[in-house]
Design an enzyme around this catalytic site. Structure first.
Site, mmCIF file in Angstrom:
data_model
loop_
_atom_site.group_PDB
_atom_site.id
_atom_site.type_symbol
_atom_site.label_atom_id
_atom_site.label_comp_id
_atom_site.label_asym_id
_atom_site.label_seq_id
_atom_site.Cartn_x
_atom_site.Cartn_y
_atom_site.Cartn_z
ATOM 1 N N HIS A 237 0.869 -1.177 0.000
ATOM 2 C CA HIS A 237 0.000 0.000 0.000
ATOM 3 C C HIS A 237 0.901 1.220 0.000
ATOM 4 O O HIS A 237 1.752 1.383 0.869
ATOM 5 C CB HIS A 237 -0.917 0.008 1.234
ATOM 6 C CG HIS A 237 -1.886 1.153 1.197
ATOM 7 N ND1 HIS A 237 -3.152 1.054 0.651
ATOM 8 C CD2 HIS A 237 -1.746 2.447 1.600
ATOM 9 C CE1 HIS A 237 -3.756 2.217 0.723
ATOM 10 N NE2 HIS A 237 -2.924 3.085 1.297
ATOM 11 N N CYS A 238 0.727 2.078 -0.996
ATOM 12 C CA CYS A 238 1.623 3.224 -1.154
ATOM 13 C C CYS A 238 0.901 4.504 -0.724
ATOM 14 O O CYS A 238 -0.109 4.882 -1.334
ATOM 15 C CB CYS A 238 2.067 3.327 -2.615
ATOM 16 S SG CYS A 238 3.154 4.736 -2.918
ATOM 17 N N VAL A 239 1.437 5.160 0.320
ATOM 18 C CA VAL A 239 0.784 6.391 0.786
ATOM 19 C C VAL A 239 0.895 7.501 -0.257
ATOM 20 O O VAL A 239 0.044 8.378 -0.345
ATOM 21 C CB VAL A 239 1.380 6.889 2.125
ATOM 22 C CG1 VAL A 239 1.028 5.948 3.245
ATOM 23 C CG2 VAL A 239 2.878 7.086 2.025
ATOM 24 N N ASN B 35 -3.193 4.551 -2.582
ATOM 25 C CA ASN B 35 -3.825 3.381 -3.174
ATOM 26 C C ASN B 35 -2.893 2.187 -2.987
ATOM 27 O O ASN B 35 -1.701 2.358 -2.726
ATOM 28 C CB ASN B 35 -4.051 3.636 -4.673
ATOM 29 C CG ASN B 35 -5.065 2.690 -5.283
ATOM 30 O OD1 ASN B 35 -5.671 1.880 -4.592
ATOM 31 N ND2 ASN B 35 -5.242 2.788 -6.596
#
Ligand SMILES: [Zn+2]
Ligand SMILES: [Zn+2]
Length: 312
Positions: free
Chosen positions: A142-144, A148
């Site tokens: 999960h990429c801040v 998303n």
């Protein structure tokens, strides 16, 4: 798109673009008035545009919706009929018709994985994301910065975002350093010149210095991430798999099972690994909106079935 981190990324992009164009290339090389200025402005604009398009696709695309599945007691992949794979490339479908089940790494190690939060079967390479509160097909992380998950549906877009952003940052650094060296030369010439009053004033270097201070750590950070994901694409791994490893089981025609346990169970050769993510057509590898895991010309299948080392 309204996430604070997404707005921050867009602000950094806009700031970089404005400083490089308005405070570096325009006063230094004459902007679009000269061939050299025109070349640099167009090249930088193209790289930044591709980075932004890739970014927008990563942010807005569904990273991997898990298809509905009934009958948890039966073989998990048996539940997916041809209708659900209708858009999958025929060649890939043939390669992935064997039933692979990713099994639990703990406990007795034989049960197919199940998500206790979604109350649903987890296909191979699928993981539950706590931030998104759902399971994501072939979840990487999960990429801040994109607000998303990065998964089967947006992996190509994310990879190209890193690729074009790294190129844009390195290009911007090259322009800044060249500009700085030229300014130092001009300053030295001005000091020794006896016609100082006839020379044009040197451009301000305050904003280019600010851009340089921002660009240096950014290019190192994004460049390292790009190198890491290049390795993942080449070996067909996800970030989660590199840390956790994978255990898969395949049911043979005889009814017996074969199993493999490794962090690179899905590594089926460099060409197959790369084309499964970027697409079959090399010239289109660099076009973020074409091909990739989900879309026209997809070579990666449905995100539920993947060829493994057991197929080699
Ligand atoms: Zn889940
Ligand atoms: Zn997520």
């Amino acid at each position: 798109m309204g996430s604070p981190t997404v707005l921050l990324v867009l602000l950094i992009f806009a700031t970089m673009y404005c400083i490089i164009c308005l405070d570096v290339v325009n006063p230094w090389l004459g902007g679009y008035q000269t061939a050299q200025g025109c070349f640099h402005l167009l090249t930088f604009t193209l790289l930044m545009s591709m980075a932004l398009i890739s970014y927008a696709l990563t942010v807005t695309r569904d990273p991997g919706p898990v298809p509905a599945y009934d009958g948890l007691g039966s073989q998990p992949n048996d539940g997916l009929g041809d209708a659900e794979c209708g858009d999958v490339d025929a060649g890939v479908k043939a390669k992935t018709t064997a039933v692979h089940v990713e099994v639990k790494r703990k406990g007795n190690g034989t049960a197919p994985r199940f998500c206790s939060k979604c109350l649903a079967y987890k296909p191979p390479r699928t993981h539950h994301c706590r931030q998104c509160r759902r399971c994501v097909l072939k979840m990487d992380h999960h990429c801040v910065w994109v607000a998303n998950c990065v998964g089967h549906g947006n992996q190509k877009a994310f990879f190209l975002f890193l690729f074009y952003t790294t190129l844009s940052l390195v290009y911007a650094l090259y322009l800044l350093i060249s500009f700085g060296i030229d300014m130092l030369h001009q300053q030295a010439e001005t000091k020794t010149s006896s016609f100082q009053s006839h020379r044009a004033p040197l451009p301000s270097i305050a904003r280019p210095c600010f851009a340089g201070a921002l660009l240096l750590p950014l290019s190192m950070g994004v460049g390292s991430l790009f190198a890491w994901h290049t390795r993942l694409v080449a070996t067909n791994q996800t970030t989660i798999e590199t840390y956790e490893g994978v255990r898969v089981r395949k049911t043979l025609a005889s009814g017996e099972t074969a199993s493999a346990s490794h962090s690179r169970v899905y590594d089926v050769g460099l060409w197959a690994n790369v084309t499964s993510i970027l697409g079959d057509n090399p010239p289109l590898w660099f076009v973020p909106w074409v091909g990739g895991p989900i879309g026209p010309g997809s070579a990666a299948g449905d995100g539920v079935r993947f060829p493994t080392r057991l197929d080699l």
